[in-house]
Design a protein around this motif. Structure first.
Motif, PDB file in Angstrom:
ATOM      1  N   GLY A 202       0.747  -1.245  -0.015  1.00 47.50           N
ATOM      2  CA  GLY A 202       0.097   0.094  -0.009  1.00 47.50           C
ATOM      3  C   GLY A 202       0.944   1.444  -0.150  1.00 47.50           C
ATOM      4  O   GLY A 202       2.221   1.331   0.175  1.00 47.50           O
ATOM      5  N   PRO A 203       0.115   2.368  -0.076  1.00 39.01           N
ATOM      6  CA  PRO A 203       0.853   3.741  -0.336  1.00 39.01           C
ATOM      7  C   PRO A 203       1.560   4.296   0.798  1.00 39.01           C
ATOM      8  O   PRO A 203       2.238   5.380   0.463  1.00 39.01           O
ATOM      9  N   LEU A 204       1.417   3.795   1.761  1.00 36.82           N
ATOM     10  CA  LEU A 204       2.552   4.378   2.871  1.00 36.82           C
ATOM     11  C   LEU A 204       3.821   4.079   2.734  1.00 36.82           C
ATOM     12  O   LEU A 204       4.655   4.219   3.721  1.00 36.82           O
ATOM     13  N   TYR A 205       4.196   3.056   1.896  1.00 37.09           N
ATOM     14  CA  TYR A 205       5.603   2.549   1.846  1.00 37.09           C
ATOM     15  C   TYR A 205       6.006   3.144   0.592  1.00 37.09           C
ATOM     16  O   TYR A 205       5.430   3.514  -0.258  1.00 37.09           O
ATOM     17  N   ASN A 206       7.356   3.070   0.620  1.00 33.12           N
ATOM     18  CA  ASN A 206       8.093   3.567  -0.601  1.00 33.12           C
ATOM     19  C   ASN A 206       7.561   2.907  -2.064  1.00 33.12           C
ATOM     20  O   ASN A 206       7.627   1.594  -1.909  1.00 33.12           O
ATOM     21  N   CYS A 207       7.239   3.572  -2.804  1.00 35.15           N
ATOM     22  CA  CYS A 207       7.340   2.850  -4.365  1.00 35.15           C
ATOM     23  C   CYS A 207       6.344   1.957  -4.218  1.00 35.15           C
ATOM     24  O   CYS A 207       6.349   0.941  -4.929  1.00 35.15           O
ATOM     25  N   SER A 208       5.028   2.016  -3.363  1.00 33.88           N
ATOM     26  CA  SER A 208       4.233   0.913  -3.444  1.00 33.88           C
ATOM     27  C   SER A 208       2.631   1.460  -3.681  1.00 33.88           C
ATOM     28  O   SER A 208       1.843   0.616  -3.373  1.00 33.88           O
ATOM     29  N   ALA A 209       2.610   2.721  -4.226  1.00 34.65           N
ATOM     30  CA  ALA A 209       1.280   3.192  -4.272  1.00 34.65           C
ATOM     31  C   ALA A 209       0.524   2.189  -5.320  1.00 34.65           C
ATOM     32  O   ALA A 209      -0.741   1.999  -5.203  1.00 34.65           O
ATOM     33  N   LYS A 210       1.235   1.526  -6.244  1.00 31.95           N
ATOM     34  CA  LYS A 210       0.450   0.901  -7.299  1.00 31.95           C
ATOM     35  C   LYS A 210       0.239  -0.504  -6.643  1.00 31.95           C
ATOM     36  O   LYS A 210      -0.490  -1.282  -7.119  1.00 31.95           O
ATOM     37  N   ASP A 211       0.823  -0.634  -5.412  1.00 31.91           N
ATOM     38  CA  ASP A 211       0.513  -1.876  -5.012  1.00 31.91           C
ATOM     39  C   ASP A 211      -0.356  -2.004  -3.677  1.00 31.91           C
ATOM     40  O   ASP A 211      -0.001  -2.022  -2.779  1.00 31.91           O
ATOM     41  N   THR A 212      -1.434  -1.463  -4.075  1.00 27.68           N
ATOM     42  CA  THR A 212      -2.555  -1.105  -2.965  1.00 27.68           C
ATOM     43  C   THR A 212      -3.642  -1.888  -3.095  1.00 27.68           C
ATOM     44  O   THR A 212      -4.425  -1.975  -4.172  1.00 27.68           O
ATOM     45  N   PHE A 213      -4.320  -2.595  -2.085  1.00 25.63           N
ATOM     46  CA  PHE A 213      -5.679  -3.091  -2.161  1.00 25.63           C
ATOM     47  C   PHE A 213      -6.693  -2.191  -1.975  1.00 25.63           C
ATOM     48  O   PHE A 213      -6.672  -1.146  -1.185  1.00 25.63           O
ATOM     49  N   LYS A 214      -7.511  -2.361  -3.140  1.00 22.65           N
ATOM     50  CA  LYS A 214      -8.607  -1.203  -2.884  1.00 22.65           C
ATOM     51  C   LYS A 214     -10.039  -2.021  -2.913  1.00 22.65           C
ATOM     52  O   LYS A 214     -10.059  -2.766  -3.703  1.00 22.65           O
ATOM     53  N   LEU A 215     -10.907  -1.617  -2.263  1.00 23.89           N
ATOM     54  CA  LEU A 215     -11.992  -2.347  -1.654  1.00 23.89           C
ATOM     55  C   LEU A 215     -13.180  -1.172  -2.427  1.00 23.89           C
ATOM     56  O   LEU A 215     -13.271  -0.174  -1.948  1.00 23.89           O
ATOM     57  N   LYS A 216     -13.968  -1.694  -3.392  1.00 25.79           N
ATOM     58  CA  LYS A 216     -14.752  -0.827  -4.078  1.00 25.79           C
ATOM     59  C   LYS A 216     -16.172  -1.164  -3.512  1.00 25.79           C
ATOM     60  O   LYS A 216     -16.657  -2.270  -3.442  1.00 25.79           O
ATOM     61  N   VAL A 217     -16.983  -0.275  -3.131  1.00 27.27           N
ATOM     62  CA  VAL A 217     -18.289  -0.574  -2.506  1.00 27.27           C
ATOM     63  C   VAL A 217     -19.372   0.378  -2.988  1.00 27.27           C
ATOM     64  O   VAL A 217     -18.974   1.537  -3.661  1.00 27.27           O
ATOM     65  N   LYS A 218     -20.543  -0.111  -3.074  1.00 22.07           N
ATOM     66  CA  LYS A 218     -21.694   0.586  -3.591  1.00 22.07           C
ATOM     67  C   LYS A 218     -22.398   1.242  -2.129  1.00 22.07           C
ATOM     68  O   LYS A 218     -22.668   0.863  -1.214  1.00 22.07           O
ATOM     69  N   PRO A 219     -22.972   2.368  -2.292  1.00 19.39           N
ATOM     70  CA  PRO A 219     -23.686   3.259  -1.042  1.00 19.39           C
ATOM     71  C   PRO A 219     -24.543   2.616  -0.869  1.00 19.39           C
ATOM     72  O   PRO A 219     -25.615   1.842  -1.634  1.00 19.39           O
ATOM     73  N   GLY A 220     -24.858   2.122   0.472  1.00 20.69           N
ATOM     74  CA  GLY A 220     -26.330   1.596   0.888  1.00 20.69           C
ATOM     75  C   GLY A 220     -25.828   0.080   1.071  1.00 20.69           C
ATOM     76  O   GLY A 220     -26.806  -0.479   1.467  1.00 20.69           O
ATOM     77  N   LYS A 221     -24.776  -0.715   0.543  1.00 24.51           N
ATOM     78  CA  LYS A 221     -24.540  -2.020   0.589  1.00 24.51           C
ATOM     79  C   LYS A 221     -23.817  -2.216   1.986  1.00 24.51           C
ATOM     80  O   LYS A 221     -23.269  -1.606   2.304  1.00 24.51           O
ATOM     81  N   THR A 222     -24.146  -3.379   2.431  1.00 21.74           N
ATOM     82  CA  THR A 222     -23.369  -4.157   3.437  1.00 21.74           C
ATOM     83  C   THR A 222     -22.405  -5.134   3.042  1.00 21.74           C
ATOM     84  O   THR A 222     -22.904  -6.034   2.211  1.00 21.74           O
ATOM     85  N   TYR A 223     -21.176  -5.222   3.337  1.00 23.43           N
ATOM     86  CA  TYR A 223     -20.043  -5.974   2.966  1.00 23.43           C
ATOM     87  C   TYR A 223     -19.551  -6.982   4.046  1.00 23.43           C
ATOM     88  O   TYR A 223     -19.478  -6.364   5.162  1.00 23.43           O
ATOM     89  N   MET A 224     -19.201  -8.329   3.943  1.00 21.94           N
ATOM     90  CA  MET A 224     -18.563  -9.041   4.958  1.00 21.94           C
ATOM     91  C   MET A 224     -17.222  -9.087   4.736  1.00 21.94           C
ATOM     92  O   MET A 224     -16.904  -9.563   3.736  1.00 21.94           O
ATOM     93  N   LEU A 225     -16.436  -8.542   5.544  1.00 22.02           N
ATOM     94  CA  LEU A 225     -14.851  -8.804   5.265  1.00 22.02           C
ATOM     95  C   LEU A 225     -14.589 -10.004   6.204  1.00 22.02           C
ATOM     96  O   LEU A 225     -14.516  -9.981   7.195  1.00 22.02           O
ATOM     97  N   ARG A 226     -13.852 -10.944   5.530  1.00 23.14           N
ATOM     98  CA  ARG A 226     -13.510 -12.185   6.279  1.00 23.14           C
ATOM     99  C   ARG A 226     -11.862 -11.930   6.467  1.00 23.14           C
ATOM    100  O   ARG A 226     -10.971 -12.055   5.559  1.00 23.14           O
ATOM    101  N   LEU A 227     -11.448 -11.414   7.763  1.00 23.85           N
ATOM    102  CA  LEU A 227     -10.137 -11.030   7.934  1.00 23.85           C
ATOM    103  C   LEU A 227      -9.511 -12.147   8.459  1.00 23.85           C
ATOM    104  O   LEU A 227      -9.890 -12.922   9.329  1.00 23.85           O
ATOM    105  N   ILE A 228      -8.207 -12.419   8.283  1.00 25.69           N
ATOM    106  CA  ILE A 228      -7.382 -13.337   8.378  1.00 25.69           C
ATOM    107  C   ILE A 228      -6.057 -12.512   8.715  1.00 25.69           C
ATOM    108  O   ILE A 228      -5.561 -11.883   7.743  1.00 25.69           O
ATOM    109  N   ASN A 229      -5.460 -13.245   9.843  1.00 29.89           N
ATOM    110  CA  ASN A 229      -4.047 -12.812  10.071  1.00 29.89           C
ATOM    111  C   ASN A 229      -3.153 -13.686   9.947  1.00 29.89           C
ATOM    112  O   ASN A 229      -2.793 -14.717  10.739  1.00 29.89           O
ATOM    113  N   ALA A 230      -2.531 -13.571   8.692  1.00 23.72           N
ATOM    114  CA  ALA A 230      -1.450 -14.594   8.279  1.00 23.72           C
ATOM    115  C   ALA A 230      -0.132 -14.262   8.540  1.00 23.72           C
ATOM    116  O   ALA A 230       0.819 -14.817   8.257  1.00 23.72           O
TER     117      ALA A 230
END
Length: 579
Positions: A202-230
């Motif tokens: 992601g963008p807080l690291y040097n030269c990594s702005a292009k390597d960023t996870f982007k979550l695109k959402v629609k207004p009014g919708k609910t999303y379930m994030l399946r979080l995993i700490n690997a």
């Protein structure tokens, strides 16, 4: 089941639907081919060759339903021995498929294959899979999503979309070299260079702005994030700017929903959260960030922050269009201080089982055997005529459970047990309590050396176990996420300071305690768990901070066969790898 072609069409369709539903109730068999190969990956402006599954980083997603059978053929084309663990799967009577190297199997050698074959019984939710040998988990991991049986709804409103979000670490160096150098020097290993979300820093690291996870959402919708700490070695705080998260599941077990702005997740743990998108297009973008929770001082750790970006689709834009542009404000969440143990304690206290008729909390109400384990760091003396870079120049870092630093055998424990060949492989005398009690969270003892051994705790089938795990202050107070293979357990109590066997048990929650497979032993505190030993086999229990596991903070339970056929370990498969 034969179906006559002479049946009327409507009856034939009904019969086919009945057959299909019967198959679905029993579950189906799902086949996967995992090829372990090397792949070149570039992060932080540098390329390196890493071990992957099917050339993917993170690895491929496995999707199944409760009751399904998984048949996963793993072929090793890499130069490292490999084994894979299906983290959180109970493996009822199929311990041969559990995966930790030298515990339930010998590793899969270069050019060889092994088929992991198991059925998912009574489980649904977010789990994951990862390498379980040395530090290869750094790049070999992926999600394992177990959906409810067909027609069975979630016990909360169904989300519009589900998204796996896997936290990891990125190392510019080869992690196998990192840990080998640390072991040779007796020192703490170097730390990762970045955290990642779905493999991207992601963008807080040097030269990594292009390597960023982007979550695109629609207004009014609910999303379930399946979080995993690997991540190998870092517990993490996680938050999304200007959005709250409703926790509905941990470690593939539903919990009473509660809403937070920030959560904490330890290596090995999973957490499902509902993210309610704003009801209107906000004309803004939002960072989703994670950084380390760490109390171990003066130990070094990766103090960097990974960021993804939450983007809203503009209502009138084409569906493929992203709303992200640099003219929009980009908000960043405030995360807790890196050593905010009180935040962690308050968060974990909110975790409670649903405890409904559909999803009961089957916590053992009586106890057959009680155990008290200390978990923490310690030392080994330096080898003769050498200087170490451990806590002193005459010691090297170690870790232990009840002062036993577990030594991996060179033969797999499960096969040694099954074949009656335990002599010279393991001892059956793991201590039920510390042999030399001390003030566990007070001033450390003068002698911090720990013993070495390959010792198992042997218990009969059907034993109701209560285990108190007590953190120690030797070489610093740290949190330890402990993972138990082969079982879920109930977290009936936890606290800070030394466990009080008289005054603490009356406060235990035996009604709706959270059910997990990985629990944090609080920094400077203790945790009490209960479980029913209803799964015969050898089951690894270890800290999911890889450095602590390497130093010996690990042990294994041997659950003996029961008297009935369905209480006995199945025989090993014919392709079980040999050492």
């Amino acid at each position: 089941m034969a179906i006559s072609s002479a049946l009327p069409c409507s009856l034939l369709m009904a019969a086919l639907m009945l057959l299909a539903s019967a198959v679905e109730v029993q579950g189906i068999t799902r086949h996967y081919d995992f090829n372990v190969t090397m792949a070149n990956v570039t992060r932080l402006c540098a390329s390196k060759s890493i071990i992957t599954v099917n050339g993917q980083f993170p690895g491929p997603k496995i999707v199944a339903r409760e009751g399904d059978r998984l048949v996963i053929r793993v072929t090793n084309h890499a130069q490292h021995n490999i084994s894979l663990h299906w983290h959180g799967i109970r493996q009822l009577r199929t311990g041969w498929a559990d995966g930790p190297a030298y515990i339930t199997q010998c590793p899969i050698q270069t050019g060889q294959s092994y088929v992991y074959n198991y059925t998912i019984v009574g489980q649904r939710g977010t789990l994951w899979w990862h390498a379980h040998i040395s530090w290869l988990r750094a790049t070999v991991y992926g999600p394992l999503v177990v959906l409810p049986k067909l027609g069975v709804p979630y016990p909360f409103p169904a989300p519009y979309k589900e998204v796996p979000v896997i936290f990891g670490e990125w190392w510019l160096a080869d992690t196998e070299v990192v840990i080998q150098q640390a072991l040779q020097l007796g020192a703490g290993p170097n730390v990762s260079d970045a955290h990642t979300i779905n493999g991207l820093p992601g963008p807080l690291y040097n030269c990594s702005a292009k390597d960023t996870f982007k979550l695109k959402v629609k207004p009014g919708k609910t999303y379930m994030l399946r979080l995993i700490n690997a991540a190998l070695n870092d517990e993490l705080f996680f938050s999304i700017a200007n959005h709250s998260l409703t926790v509905v599941e941990v470690d593939a077990v539903y919990v009473k929903p509660f809403t937070v702005d920030t959560l904490v997740i330890a290596p090995g743990q999973t957490t499902n959260v509902l993210l309610a998108a704003k009801p209107f297009y906000p004309a803004a973008n939002y960072y989703m960030t994670a950084r380390t929770y760490s109390t171990g001082r003066p130990a070094t750790f990766d103090n960097t922050t990974v960021a993804g970006i939450l983007e809203y689709e503009y209502p009138d834009a084409p569906s493929a269009a992203a709303s992200f542009n640099k003219a929009l404000p980009l908000y960043r969440p405030a995360l807790p201080q890196l050593n905010d143990t009180s935040f962690v304690g308050n968060f974990t206290a909110k975790l409670l089982s649903l405890a409904t008729p559909e999803y009961p909390a089957a916590v053992p109400q009586t106890v057959d055997k009680r155990f008290f384990f200390t978990v923490g760091l310690g030392t080994h003396p330096c080898p003769a005529n050498t200087t170490c870079q451990g806590p002193t120049n005459t010691t090297q870092f170690a870790a232990s459970v009840n002062n036993v630093s577990f030594v991996l055998p060179t033969k797999a424990l499960l096969h040694s047990h099954f074949a009656g060949l335990s002599s010279g492989v393991y001892e059956s005398d793991f201590p039920v309590a510390p042999l030399a009690p001390f003030n566990y969270t007070g001033t450390p003892p003068n002698n911090t050396n720990v013993a070495n051994g390959t010792k198992l705790m042997v218990i009969p089938y059907g034993t109701n176990v209560e285990l108190v795990m007590q953190g120690t202050s030797i070489l610093g107070i740290e949190s330890h996420p402990l993972h138990l293979h082969g079982f879920n357990f109930f977290v009936v109590g936890q606290g800070y300071g030394n466990y009080d066997p008289v005054n603490d048990p009356p406060k235990f929650n035996l009604v709706d305690p959270v059910e997990r497979n990985t629990v944090g032993v609080p920094a400077g505190g203790w945790v009490a768990i209960r479980f029913l030993a209803d799964n015969p086999g050898v089951w690894f229990m270890h800290c999911h901070l890889e450095v602590h596991t390497t130093w010996g903070l690990r042990m294994a339970w041997l659950v003996l066969d029961g008297s009935l056929p369905h209480q006995k370990l199945l025989p090993p498969p014919s392709d079980l790898p040999k050492c």
